[in-house]
Write an enzyme that holds these catalytic residues in place. Structure first.
Site, PDB file in Angstrom:
ATOM      1  N   ASP A 134       0.945  -1.148  -0.024  1.00  0.00           N
ATOM      2  CA  ASP A 134       0.001  -0.046   0.018  1.00  0.00           C
ATOM      3  C   ASP A 134       0.707   1.324  -0.002  1.00  0.00           C
ATOM      4  O   ASP A 134       2.171   1.266   0.710  1.00  0.00           O
ATOM      5  CB  ASP A 134      -0.759  -0.186   1.212  1.00  0.00           C
ATOM      6  CG  ASP A 134      -1.642   1.135   1.074  1.00  0.00           C
ATOM      7  OD1 ASP A 134      -2.760   1.051   0.540  1.00  0.00           O
ATOM      8  OD2 ASP A 134      -1.678   2.168   2.077  1.00  0.00           O
TER       9      ASP A 134
ATOM     10  N   ASN B 180      -2.366  13.010  -3.750  1.00  0.00           N
ATOM     11  CA  ASN B 180      -3.393  13.824  -4.373  1.00  0.00           C
ATOM     12  C   ASN B 180      -3.994  14.952  -4.236  1.00  0.00           C
ATOM     13  O   ASN B 180      -4.225  15.818  -4.902  1.00  0.00           O
ATOM     14  CB  ASN B 180      -4.571  12.739  -4.477  1.00  0.00           C
ATOM     15  CG  ASN B 180      -4.535  11.386  -5.096  1.00  0.00           C
ATOM     16  OD1 ASN B 180      -3.676  11.339  -6.256  1.00  0.00           O
ATOM     17  ND2 ASN B 180      -4.950  10.168  -4.880  1.00  0.00           N
TER      18      ASN B 180
ATOM     19  N   ASP C 176      -1.983   9.723 -10.516  1.00  0.00           N
ATOM     20  CA  ASP C 176      -2.055   8.421 -11.531  1.00  0.00           C
ATOM     21  C   ASP C 176      -0.544   8.248 -12.017  1.00  0.00           C
ATOM     22  O   ASP C 176      -0.327   7.051 -12.123  1.00  0.00           O
ATOM     23  CB  ASP C 176      -2.962   9.064 -12.747  1.00  0.00           C
ATOM     24  CG  ASP C 176      -4.438   8.886 -12.251  1.00  0.00           C
ATOM     25  OD1 ASP C 176      -4.656   8.241 -11.177  1.00  0.00           O
ATOM     26  OD2 ASP C 176      -5.176   9.499 -13.168  1.00  0.00           O
TER      27      ASP C 176
ATOM     28  N   GLU D 146      -4.848   2.370  -4.136  1.00  0.00           N
ATOM     29  CA  GLU D 146      -3.413   2.355  -4.120  1.00  0.00           C
ATOM     30  C   GLU D 146      -2.969   0.934  -3.686  1.00  0.00           C
ATOM     31  O   GLU D 146      -1.663   1.148  -2.844  1.00  0.00           O
ATOM     32  CB  GLU D 146      -2.939   3.639  -3.407  1.00  0.00           C
ATOM     33  CG  GLU D 146      -3.319   3.558  -2.011  1.00  0.00           C
ATOM     34  CD  GLU D 146      -4.627   4.088  -1.606  1.00  0.00           C
ATOM     35  OE1 GLU D 146      -4.874   4.823  -0.532  1.00  0.00           O
ATOM     36  OE2 GLU D 146      -5.644   4.463  -2.474  1.00  0.00           O
TER      37      GLU D 146
END
Length: 303
Positions: free
Chosen positions: A147, A155, A164, A190
């Protein structure tokens, strides 16, 4: 010339064109004669029906079924020919193209559209293949659930488009230098999974720790100033069944749950670490082992 007796002459039927044609065929059996037996039996509409079905199936991407119907139509057309029918080169190329498109479509259906790693469908299928009947493992199998740390902040700070790009780069780093038969799959969001078949426990820890280090040491500043990315991982290992016959069989779901529990441990221990279990204890790999306390696992029942 001997004259026919009257009774014989009366019984001799007049030859029709069809009878003449049949006699000629009997006198010259080597010469192939046209035959409509196949059409009589099956009817010309059945060939067209197979072709229409093939066209419909191909338009829906069902290439294998379409090919089977095309083959059935070809067999009906050549049902009465002794020799193997000659397949036109154009038809061969068309069939090859359909096969390629079918293979590409199947591959795309197993890939994540953003990162091009394998998706959850492929992960589930491969884990079922790698685990023997009733969950007993054919070979040593390691699963690392990975993770990204603080990805929401990435973000929020840099935007989702850059986020991305980070996911794509992380997948490239995770897949780098994987052993044969190993692969990376996107688990969701993620989170990613490294599946490592045919490895021993020590090698699995080394591979997972090397992947974590590659992500940490990557030049993220080149993507955006101030960007830093790390990952945490939980590594679950299942030894070969013959090495641990007393262990109960595990399923793919149980293996993933164990990896998830160890991932939680890595997060609770400060992130940017690989947590694994050895000798009945949860440990951290690499430099994290000497500087962090290991948190308690969420899932019990480990060996």
């Amino acid at each position: 010339m001997t004259a026919l007796r009257p009774e014989t002459a009366q019984k001799t039927p007049q030859k029709t064109p069809q009878a003449t044609h049949q006699n000629a065929a009997q006198q010259n059996p080597q010469q192939p004669q046209p035959s409509d037996a196949g059409v009589d039996r099956q009817g010309p509409g059945l060939v067209g029906l197979h072709e229409s079905i093939a066209t419909l199936l191909a338009s829906r991407g069902q290439w294998r079924q379409a090919y089977q119907h095309l083959r059935s139509a070809l067999e009906l057309v050549h049902a009465d020919q002794v020799e193997q029918p000659h397949v036109p080169e154009q038809l061969r190329r068309e069939v090859d193209r359909l096969r390629r498109e079918h293979a590409e479509a199947r591959e795309q259906s197993l890939r994540d559209s953003l990162t091009d790693s394998y998706n959850r469908r492929y992960l589930d299928q491969r884990l079922m293949d790698l685990l023997a009947e009733h969950g007993a493992c054919r070979h040593g199998l390691a699963i690392a659930l990975i993770d990204l740390d603080w990805f929401k902040q990435v973000n929020d700070t840099f935007g989702h488009l850059l986020g991305d790009r980070v996911l794509q780069r992380v997948v490239e780093l995770l897949q780098c230098e994987l052993p044969e038969d190993a692969f990376c799959a996107r688990y969701g969001g993620e989170e990613f999974v490294l599946v490592l078949p045919r490895v021993d426990a020590a090698s699995a820890v080394e591979i997972a720790e090397a992947a974590r280090e590659r992500v940490e040491r990557h030049a993220w500043q080149e993507i955006a100033p101030g960007l830093r990315v790390t990952v945490s991982a939980g590594l679950a290992y299942e030894p070969p069944a013959d090495e641990a016959p007393e262990r109960p069989a595990v399923s793919a779901e149980q293996q993933l749950l164990r990896a998830d529990s160890l991932l939680y441990t890595a997060k609770q221990s400060g992130r940017n670490a690989v947590a694994y279990r050895a000798d009945g204890r949860v440990r951290l790999a690499g430099a994290a082992a000497g500087r962090r306390a290991v948190g308690e696992s969420r899932v019990l029942g480990y060996y």
